[in-house]
Design an enzyme around this catalytic site. Structure first.
Site, PDB file in Angstrom:
ATOM      1  N   GLU A  11       0.685  -1.238  -0.049  1.00 34.06           N
ATOM      2  CA  GLU A  11      -0.029   0.000  -0.079  1.00 34.06           C
ATOM      3  C   GLU A  11       0.599   1.228   0.221  1.00 34.06           C
ATOM      4  OE1 GLU A  11      -3.214  -0.019  -0.651  1.00 34.06           O
ATOM      5  OE2 GLU A  11      -3.299  -2.214  -0.319  1.00 34.06           O
ATOM      6  N   ASP A  24       3.734  -4.052  -5.766  1.00 34.87           N
ATOM      7  CA  ASP A  24       4.566  -5.377  -5.602  1.00 34.87           C
ATOM      8  C   ASP A  24       5.964  -5.594  -5.456  1.00 34.87           C
ATOM      9  OD1 ASP A  24       1.946  -6.555  -4.962  1.00 34.87           O
ATOM     10  OD2 ASP A  24       1.865  -7.843  -6.902  1.00 34.87           O
TER      11      ASP A  24
HETATM   12 ZN   LIG Z   1      -2.380  -2.611  -4.721  1.00 36.61          ZN
END
Ligand SMILES: [Zn+2]
Length: 410
Positions: free
Chosen positions: A277, A358
């Site tokens: 996030e 990611d």
């Molecule tokens: Zn995401």
């Protein structure tokens, strides 16, 4: 209604084209369950999970299909019998003036649409989601959510709509003014929503002090990310599906984790999910999405302007005058294919952003905890292990699990 009217042709081809494209995508996506999974996914998804995910997907798809078939049928029938012209004549009898009438007509149609979708949403929540153990919503919460949603739409959307109709009625540069108003409105809402709107639906409580809170705050400090608050959200009151989100501008970042996410994941996994996030913020994904959204809405208002000025546009739907409120409703019908195409652009950008977030999480915490976290989420949510490309292009804001794991491992 004549075949020489280009608006009529565009509307019919658009409505039927979108419907059939979605139909094909749904069938291709369900057919994927009949093909053997790639080896990587086979190791993650046990056979019985794949079977269950297939059943879940086909039950959801059947409901969606029924919903879209009925809504196209109702639209075409209403159009065919001259329903839009009847609304024009009915609302002109109110004697309200153009703007009030426009808001009234749109309000009535939205309310009708909301009522028609009610049985489908209820079936989805209390039948399908319940059958697979996801639903935790009570009938009371379900009704309260809908009422609150409608009230908010009326309170926030009503005045905004009146202003937009006023621009189109009185201003030569209506497109520009509408676009600026919507831009300011979206920025203000992005700021207000976690503070004022979400608490109307969800309960936020500070995450109690302990190892989890310390780990998350330490990660934020290590990544130089100014967090002022970590809270827990009672997502479990509605669904067992888990989620996390981050909000805030400048030095006021707030992290919110669903209680369902905390329930099911280890501290290391939660740390990696938070790093993901934070990655979205560090890579400036929020402003990029906002800019793309504004470009798309600029295009939409430009096309709306073209439509509202054309008599043929209204005639295509059997409307004699140039009724502003009805014009907005009719435009939303003609605009469907463009909306689907632009949605594909937005989703493609969003999938790219997911890979970047990611990668950010991998550099912050290594790839292991995020990979185990993602696998757990996929298994728990019965997500499609191997969705068809067309469905991914049309609707996926996140890359399929296999692609995310492959990228994390590479
Ligand atoms: Zn995401």
């Amino acid at each position: 209604m004549t075949l020489s009217n280009p608006w009529f042709i565009a509307a019919v081809v658009g409505v039927l084209g979108v419907f059939h494209l979605e139909l094909v995508a749904t069938f291709l996506n369900l057919a994927q369950f009949r093909h053997a999974l790639p080896q990587r996914l086979k190791e993650i998804f046990p056979d019985e999970t794949v079977l269950k995910a297939g059943e879940y997907a086909s039950k959801s798809a059947r409901l969606d299909l029924l919903r879209s078939t009925l809504s196209v049928a109702v639209l075409v029938a209403f159009w065919w019998v001259g329903g839009f012209g009847a609304i024009e004549r009915w609302s002109s009898g109110w004697g309200w003036g153009e703007i009030k009438t426009g808001v009234g007509v749109i309000g009535v149609l939205l309310l009708v649409q909301n009522l028609l979708s009610l049985p489908f949403d209820a079936w989805d929540t209390f039948k399908i989601e319940a059958e697979y153990g996801f639903n935790r919503t009570t009938v009371g919460t379900f009704i309260a959510d809908r009422v609150k949603g409608l009230l908010l739409t009326a309170l926030l959307g009503g005045p905004l709509l009146a202003l937009v109709l006023w621009f189109f009625q009185t201003q030569a540069h209506a497109v520009l003014y509408t676009w600026l108003t919507v831009a300011i409105f979206s920025i203000v809402m992005a700021w207000l929503s976690p503070r004022l709107l979400m608490p109307l639906f969800l309960k936020f409580q500070p995450l109690e002090s302990g190892p989890l809170r310390e780990t998350l705050l330490a990660l934020a400090a290590r990544l130089k990310f100014p967090v002022v608050d970590v809270s827990v959200v009672d997502g479990s009151r509605r669904s067992s599906k888990a989620n996390a989100f981050l909000s805030g501008f400048g030095k006021n970042k707030r992290i919110a984790l669903f209680d369902t996410l905390i329930e099911k994941h280890s501290t290391e996994e939660l740390e990696a999910i938070l790093a993901h996030e934070i990655g979205h913020h560090k890579c400036r994904h929020v402003p990029q999405q906002l800019v793309l959204g504004l470009l798309e809405s600029g295009l939409m208002f430009y096309l709306l302007h073209q439509a509202l000025q054309s008599k043929a546009f209204f005639q295509a739907f059997g409307v004699a005058g140039q009724h502003l409120g009805l014009g907005l409703v009719l435009f939303s019908i003609v605009y469907q294919p463009a909306s689907l195409l632009l949605g594909m652009v937005t989703s493609a950008l969003s999938r790219r952003h997911e890979f970047q977030a990611d990668a950010f999480a991998r550099s912050a915490c290594g790839n292991k905890p995020l990979m185990t976290g993602l696998k757990k989420l996929s298994l728990d949510h019965l997500t499609h292990p191997n969705p068809h490309k067309l469905t991914v292009w049309l609707h996926y804001s996140h890359p399929p699990i296999g692609q995310r794991l492959a990228a994390l491992e590479a």
